[in-house]
Motif scaffolding. Structure first.
Motif, mmCIF file in Angstrom:
data_model
loop_
_atom_site.group_PDB
_atom_site.id
_atom_site.type_symbol
_atom_site.label_atom_id
_atom_site.label_comp_id
_atom_site.label_asym_id
_atom_site.label_seq_id
_atom_site.Cartn_x
_atom_site.Cartn_y
_atom_site.Cartn_z
ATOM 1 N N UNK A 76 -28.594 -8.676 -55.708
ATOM 2 C CA UNK A 76 -28.940 -9.682 -55.073
ATOM 3 C C UNK A 76 -30.079 -9.342 -54.233
ATOM 4 N N UNK A 77 -30.704 -10.611 -53.572
ATOM 5 C CA UNK A 77 -31.984 -10.384 -52.619
ATOM 6 C C UNK A 77 -31.885 -9.424 -51.345
ATOM 7 N N UNK A 78 -32.742 -8.967 -50.586
ATOM 8 C CA UNK A 78 -32.400 -8.102 -48.933
ATOM 9 C C UNK A 78 -32.354 -9.387 -48.898
ATOM 10 N N UNK A 79 -32.810 -10.374 -48.305
ATOM 11 C CA UNK A 79 -32.800 -10.973 -47.239
ATOM 12 C C UNK A 79 -31.862 -11.911 -47.623
ATOM 13 N N UNK A 80 -31.345 -12.337 -48.091
ATOM 14 C CA UNK A 80 -29.561 -13.135 -48.823
ATOM 15 C C UNK A 80 -28.603 -12.472 -48.605
ATOM 16 N N UNK A 81 -28.394 -10.677 -48.935
ATOM 17 C CA UNK A 81 -27.490 -10.247 -47.963
ATOM 18 C C UNK A 81 -27.791 -10.028 -46.584
ATOM 19 N N UNK A 82 -28.633 -9.395 -46.108
ATOM 20 C CA UNK A 82 -28.777 -9.572 -44.619
ATOM 21 C C UNK A 82 -28.097 -10.848 -44.336
ATOM 22 N N UNK A 83 -28.921 -11.970 -44.265
ATOM 23 C CA UNK A 83 -28.109 -12.808 -43.792
ATOM 24 C C UNK A 83 -26.929 -13.064 -44.138
ATOM 25 N N UNK A 84 -26.906 -13.100 -44.667
ATOM 26 C CA UNK A 84 -25.190 -13.730 -45.421
ATOM 27 C C UNK A 84 -24.158 -12.201 -44.610
ATOM 28 N N UNK A 85 -24.208 -11.325 -44.246
ATOM 29 C CA UNK A 85 -24.028 -10.330 -43.005
ATOM 30 C C UNK A 85 -24.039 -10.949 -41.743
ATOM 31 N N UNK A 86 -25.315 -11.475 -41.562
ATOM 32 C CA UNK A 86 -25.496 -11.482 -40.207
ATOM 33 C C UNK A 86 -24.818 -13.084 -39.772
ATOM 34 N N UNK A 87 -24.460 -13.805 -40.867
ATOM 35 C CA UNK A 87 -23.845 -14.840 -40.693
ATOM 36 C C UNK A 87 -22.011 -14.483 -40.556
ATOM 37 N N UNK A 88 -21.712 -13.791 -41.186
ATOM 38 C CA UNK A 88 -20.142 -12.799 -40.926
ATOM 39 C C UNK A 88 -19.655 -12.432 -39.755
ATOM 40 N N UNK A 89 -20.846 -10.829 -39.154
ATOM 41 C CA UNK A 89 -20.118 -10.564 -37.798
ATOM 42 C C UNK A 89 -20.593 -11.287 -37.142
ATOM 43 N N UNK A 90 -21.536 -12.326 -37.162
ATOM 44 C CA UNK A 90 -21.820 -13.025 -35.603
ATOM 45 C C UNK A 90 -20.214 -14.346 -35.976
ATOM 46 N N UNK A 91 -19.244 -14.317 -36.219
ATOM 47 C CA UNK A 91 -18.330 -15.428 -36.714
ATOM 48 C C UNK A 91 -17.494 -13.906 -35.794
ATOM 49 N N UNK A 92 -17.690 -12.890 -36.480
ATOM 50 C CA UNK A 92 -16.599 -11.880 -36.269
ATOM 51 C C UNK A 92 -16.685 -11.760 -34.391
ATOM 52 N N UNK A 93 -18.270 -12.210 -34.287
ATOM 53 C CA UNK A 93 -18.031 -11.176 -32.174
ATOM 54 C C UNK A 93 -17.680 -12.079 -32.068
ATOM 55 N N UNK A 94 -18.178 -13.663 -32.335
ATOM 56 C CA UNK A 94 -17.897 -15.104 -31.564
ATOM 57 C C UNK A 94 -16.322 -15.003 -30.902
#
Length: 870
Positions: A96-114
Motif C-alpha cells: 500500500x502507499x504510505x500516504x493511503x496507509x497513514x490517512x486511513x489510520x488517521x480516519x480510524x483513530x479520529x473516530x475513536x477519539x471522538x
C-alpha cells in the motif's frame, strides 16, 4: 421523569452530536477572555488508539473543560505526528502507499477519539504529512539556513546494508538492524545539521525557570546537555605521531587525578587511529569491529572494553620521567572533547575495566575519608567519591577542588611549542542535531545540488518541494533516489540542470513546532506571530516520560530558532509539563508458553485464589506479572470494546480515579465495573432528586441543621475539588466526589421534608454534576438536563464556594478512657471546658465505663482530646 438504567451508548452519541452541531469547543483567537492553552502530545496514526491514549487525552480534557468553565478562552487542539518509518514498512509489507496507509489510520483513530467525548477544536486539525504543514516546515528550514542555524557536514551514522538506510541508535539491537537483522555498519555520510549546540548554555540555564516541570525531567535535560568544566591538556609525544602531531590533546574534568594516569586512549575515529590503521592490519580490523557497534553511548558503554596498543608514548605533563602508552579503545567517543583521554583506572570504572583486561597499572590518588594511605587499594570497583588527594606530589593533602585548580594553574604556566600546556574549558555533551534521513516518507529538505553553484536553497516561491506519489518499494533504500524524474530540476541560482536533495527530515523536526502551528493553522507563513505570541507558551503540556529528553529539548531549541527568524517572540514552548504514568495489566501464558490476551481468558475464584483458563478450550493459564500494556505480550485491552460496553465516561472515570496520574494505573475488569456502577448510582441519585424537587426550588432562609450539613459538604467538596483539578490531582478529586455522593444520598434517603433541605440538596446536586463534568461530560450533560437547566453544562460557569461554609464551627474530640480511644464527641468550637466535660460525661459509652461512679480524672485538652480516668 423516568429513572431507567443509564444508557451510555445512546446518551454519549447524542451529546457529542450536540457539541459538534453547536461548535461548543471551537476556539476564536479574537475572544477577549484570558487565554489558556492545554495540549497533549499528539499521536502517531498507527491505526488504533490504546489505553495510554485514553489516559493521556482524558487528563488533558479534564484540564480543558475545567479551565473553560473557569472563564478562560481555551485552546485544545488535535493533530497527527504522521511521517516516519512505520508507514514505509507497511508499504513494503502490505503493498500500500504510505500516504493511503497513514490517512486511513488517521480516519480510524479520529473516530475513536471522538467517541471519547474530548473537548477538542477539530477545526484546527492537521497531520504533519499534510502538504500544507510541511510546506511551512520547509519555509522554516530555509529561514534557519539563512540565519546560520543549519549546516552540512560528514558525520558517522548507523547504516543498514540490507535496508540501505540510516538507523537511529534505538534501532540497532546487539549490533544488528532491528528489521533486517543485518550487521550494522558505521558510515560517513554527508548530513544536514541544526546548530542546537549554539544554545547549550541558554537551554541549560533556562531549565531552572521551568518550575512547573517535573524535577526528574529537568534533571534528565540537564544531564543530556551535560555541561562540564575541565581542562584541555597537551601531552607531548615521545616521538612525533604519524599524522605529524607533536602533542596529543585531551579534555578532562578530573585533572586532580593526573598522577594516577596509567595510559592514554584514542577513539577509533581519531585521526591518529585512522592514520595508523593504514599500515596496521590488526588495528584496521579492530576499528572495523568498533564500527559494527551502534553509535549510541549506551551501546558503547555496554560493550566489552577492548583496545590495541599503538606503540606510541607520551610524556606525563607533571613528571617528564613518566611515559604513558597510547591505546586505541572502543569506549571513547570522537564527538566528545577531543576524542582522546588520559585514563586514571583507580577512579573511573571504564578505565579500570580496561586496565584490568590489559594488565595496566592502577594507582589510587584520591583517598577515602578515614582510609589508611598505606593499605588502601582498588578492587573491582573504581573509587569515584569525594576524598583527599595522595600519591600525587605537590597535590598531596588537597581537596579535589583545590587540586583541580592547582593543576590548572601549574600547566597554564608551562609552554609547549609556544602554547600553554593546558587551558580551562567548558564542554557540553549536547551535539548538533543531525536531521538527514534516507527515507521517502518525510518532509523533503528544500535544497538543490548544482554542479556550478554547489548547494543552493530552493526559492520560497517554489515551495512546496512536494513528495511524488508515484513511487515503489520494490527495492530497499530511499525511493526518491531512484525516481525517474523527481530529482531533476533547475538551479534556482543559475538556471542550469540540477538535482534535488533526496534526504528527508528527521520526524522529530515535525513535532518540534506543531504546538505553534496550532495557534493559526491556516496561516500562509509558519506562524501568525500575533497568534503564536498570544497563545504560547502552552500552559499545560501532557505526555509520556519517554519524551522527556529529545522531543522536549528539540522543541525548546526550535522555539528559540523561530524567535531568531521572527516567527514568534519567546524562548520556552511549555510553561507547565505533566508526565503521566503508564497503563498496565497482568499477563497470561498458556501451558506451552504462548502469551494470551485478556479477551481470551476467564478468571474465577478457587478457595480464595484467582484461577485463569482459556475461554475457548478450558486449558489452564498461568497468571503473570503486571506490566505495561504491549502488543508483544498481548496484555492490551481495546478501548473501543470498553467504550462500546460501558461508555466513554466509565473508561475516563476509571483512568482518573484509580491512582495518582503520575503513577502507573493497573487496568482491571473489577475496577471498570466499579466505575460503571458509580455511573449508574449517580444517575439514579440525580433522577430521584429531579423527580422529588423543583428547579431552583427551596429557600435558603429555611435551612436547618441537616440542610446546613449538606450545604457544608457540597461547598467544602467544591473548594477541595477545584484545588485538586488545578494541581492535576484527579484521583483526589474523584475520592471527594464519592464522599459527596454518599452525603447527598443519605440526605435524600432520610427525606426532603423542608424547603431549606430541598434548597441544600438541589444546590449540592448541581455542584456534584458540575464537578463531574470535566471527568464524565456526557453523564454530566444528561444529569444537568434532568435537573432542567436551560444551558449546556459544557458552557456553564464553574460554581464558587461560599467561604463562610468552609470554616467548621464544631470540633471533634476523640474520647479516651484510661488512655484508650473509645469514641468521639462533636461539639461547638465555642464550648467552654465545663461544657465539654458535661457533654463527655453524658455519652453512653462513658457512663457505661463509669458504672455510676465519678471519674478519678477528667482531662480536657482544648480543641484536641478528652481523657477519662475511671
Amino acid at each position: 421523569m423516568a429513572t431507567e438504567r443509564y444508557n451510555a451508548r445512546e446518551v454519549e452519541a447524542r451529546w457529542q452530536k450536540t457539541w459538534n452541531d453547536k461548535d461548543v469547543f471551537v476556539t476564536d483567537n479574537d475572544d477577549p477572555r484570558e487565554k489558556y492553552y492545554v495540549l497533549e502530545m499528539f499521536p502517531y496514526p498507527s491505526g488504533r488508539i490504546h489505553m495510554g491514549h485514553v489516559r493521556n487525552y482524558a487528563m488533558g480534557d479534564v484540564v480543558a473543560r475545567f479551565k473553560r468553565a473557569k472563564g478562560f478562552n481555551v485552546l485544545h487542539p488535535m493533530g497527527w505526528d504522521a511521517f516516519g518509518m512505520p508507514a514505509e514498512n507497511a508499504a513494503m509489507q502490505n503493498k500500500v502507499h504510505p500516504k493511503d496507509w497513514t490517512y486511513d489510520n488517521i480516519a480510524a483513530m479520529r473516530e475513536q477519539l471522538k467517541i471519547m467525548g474530548l473537548s477538542l477544536d477539530w477545526s484546527r486539525e492537521f497531520a504533519t504529512c499534510d502538504v500544507s504543514y510541511y510546506t511551512q516546515q520547509q519555509r522554516l528550514f530555509l529561514k534557519f539556513l539563512e540565519s546560520g542555524l543549519v549546516y552540512r557536514k560528514n558525520a558517522k551514522v548507523n547504516w543498514d546494508p540490507v535496508d540501505m538506510t540510516v538507523l537511529a541508535n534505538e534501532q540497532v539491537i546487539d549490533g544488528r538492524g532491528w528489521r533486517s537483522g543485518a550487521l550494522v555498519e558505521q558510515r560517513e555520510l554527508t548530513q544536514w545539521f541544526f546548530k542546537i549546540s549554539d544554545y547549550s548554555e541558554d537551554l541549560l540555564e533556562a531549565i531552572d525557570t521551568l518550575d512547573r516541570w517535573p524535577d526528574k525531567v529537568r534533571l534528565m535535560q540537564k544531564n543530556w546537555i551535560g555541561r562540564s568544566e575541565g581542562l584541555r591538556v597537551r601531552f607531548e609525544f615521545v616521538s612525533t605521531a604519524p599524522t605529524g602531531d607533536k602533542t596529543l590533546e585531551i579534555f578532562t574534568t578530573r585533572p586532580d587525578t593526573l598522577f594516577g594516569a596509567s595510559f592514554m586512549g584514542l577513539s577509533p575515529d581519531h585521526p591518529i587511529s585512522v592514520k595508523l590503521a593504514e599500515t596496521n592490519p590488526d588495528l584496521k580490523e579492530f576499528i572495523d569491529e568498533c564500527r559494527r557497534v551502534g553509535t549510541s553511548e549506551e551501546a558503547i558503554e555496554k560493550a566489552e572494553k577492548k583496545g590495541i596498543d599503538t606503540g606510541l608514548r607520551v610524556k606525563h605533563p607533571l613528571d617528564a620521567s613518566i611515559e604513558l602508552p597510547v591505546y586505541v579503545a572502543n569506549f571513547i567517543l570522537m564527538d566528545y572533547g577531543t576524542g582522546a583521554i588520559f585514563a586514571c583506572p583507580a577512579h573511573d570504572q571504564r578505565d579500570l575495566d580496561f586496565a584490568r583486561k590489559y594488565d595496566l597499572p592502577v594507582k589510587p590518588v584520591v583517598l577515602p575519608k578515614d582510609a589508611d594511605p598505606a593499605s588502601f587499594e582498588i578492587g573491582d570497583e573504581a573509587f569515584t567519591d569525594d576524598g583527599t588527594i595522595f600519591n600525587s606530589g605537590f597535590l598531596d593533602g588537597m581537596t579535589i577542588g583545590d587540586a583541580k585548580n592547582a593543576v590548572a594553574e601549574k600547566l597554564e604556566a608551562i609552554q609547549v611549542d609556544g602554547t600553554a600546556q593546558a587551558e580551562r574549558q567548558v564542554n557540553y555533551r549536547l551535539r548538533d542535531w543531525g536531521i538527514s534521513r534516507q527515507r521517502y516518507w518525510g518532509c523533503p529538505i528544500p535544497v538543490i545540488h548544482c554542479d556550478e553553484c554547489g548547494v543552493v536553497p530552493e526559492k520560497d516561491e517554489n515551495l512546496p518541494v512536494e513528495l511524488p506519489d508515484d513511487i515503489n518499494f520494490d527495492k530497499p533504500g530511499n525511493p526518491l533516489d531512484r525516481h525517474p524524474t523527481w530529482r531533476d530540476t533547475t538551479c534556482p541560482n543559475c538556471g542550469k540542470p540540477a538535482k534535488r536533495e533526496t534526504d528527508t527530515m528527521d520526524t522529530f523536526v515535525d513535532s518540534s513546532w506543531y504546538f505553534a502551528r496550532f495557534t493559526a493553522p491556516g496561516h500562509d507563513q509558519p506562524t501568525d506571530p500575533s497568534a503564536a505570541n498570544g497563545w504560547l507558551p502552552v500552559d499545560q503540556y501532557i505526555g509520556g516520560i519517554e519524551h522527556a529528553i529529545l522531543h522536549l529539548l528539540y522543541s525548546r531549541f526550535f522555539t528559540r530558532a523561530m524567535q531568531k527568524v521572527g516567527a514568534l517572540d519567546l524562548k520556552e514552548p511549555f510553561k507547565g509539563l505533566f508526565t503521566q504514568g503508564m497503563v498496565t495489566h497482568e499477563t497470561y501464558k498458556s501451558a506451552d508458553g504462548q502469551w494470551l490476551s485478556p479477551a481470551d481468558i476467564q478468571i474465577s475464584e478457587d478457595n480464595g485464589n484467582r484461577v485463569a483458563i482459556e475461554a475457548a478450550t478450558g486449558a489452564a493459564v498461568s497468571i503473570g506479572s503486571i506490566e505495561k500494556m504491549s502488543k508483544s505480550k498481548k496484555n492490551t485491552v481495546d478501548p473501543t470494546d470498553i467504550i462500546d460496553t460501558y461508555g466513554a465516561d466509565t473508561a475516563r472515570w476509571f483512568m482518573l480515579s484509580d491512582s495518582p496520574p503520575e503513577r502507573d494505573v493497573i487496568w482491571t475488569e473489577d475496577g471498570v465495573q466499579g466505575a460503571w456502577r458509580f455511573v449508574q448510582r449517580v444517575w439514579r441519585l440525580i433522577s430521584e432528586i429531579a423527580e422529588n424537587t423543583e428547579p431552583r426550588s427551596g429557600s435558603l432562609q429555611d435551612i436547618d441543621d441537616k440542610g446546613l450539613e449538606v450545604r457544608r459538604a457540597a461547598h467544602k467538596t467544591l473548594a477541595a475539588v477545584s484545588k485538586d483539578l488545578e494541581s492535576l490531582g484527579f484521583n483526589r478529586a474523584v475520592a471527594k466526589l464519592y464522599e459527596l455522593v454518599n452525603t447527598i444520598s443519605k440526605a435524600v434517603s432520610e427525606g426532603i421534608d423542608s424547603s431549606g433541605k430541598e434548597y441544600a440538596v438541589r444546590e449540592a446536586a448541581d455542584f456534584l454534576v458540575q464537578m463531574m463534568a470535566p471527568m464524565m461530560p456526557h453523564l454530566a450533560e444528561e444529569c444537568w438536563s434532568a435537573l432542567e437547566h436551560d444551558n449546556l453544562i459544557s458552557e456553564a460557569s464553574w460554581p464558587k464556594a461560599d467561604d463562610s461554609l468552609l470554616v467548621d464551627d464544631t470540633v471533634i474530640y476523640p474520647i479516651q478512657i484510661n488512655g484508650k480511644r473509645r469514641g468521639e464527641l462533636t461539639i461547638s468550637k465555642e464550648a467552654s471546658k465545663e461544657a465539654v466535660e458535661a457533654a463527655t460525661l453524658a455519652l453512653d459509652f462513658v457512663q457505661k465505663a463509669l458504672d455510676g461512679n465519678s471519674p478519678k480524672k477528667l482531662i480536657v485538652v482544648p480543641q484536641r482530646i478528652v481523657n477519662v480516668v475511671v
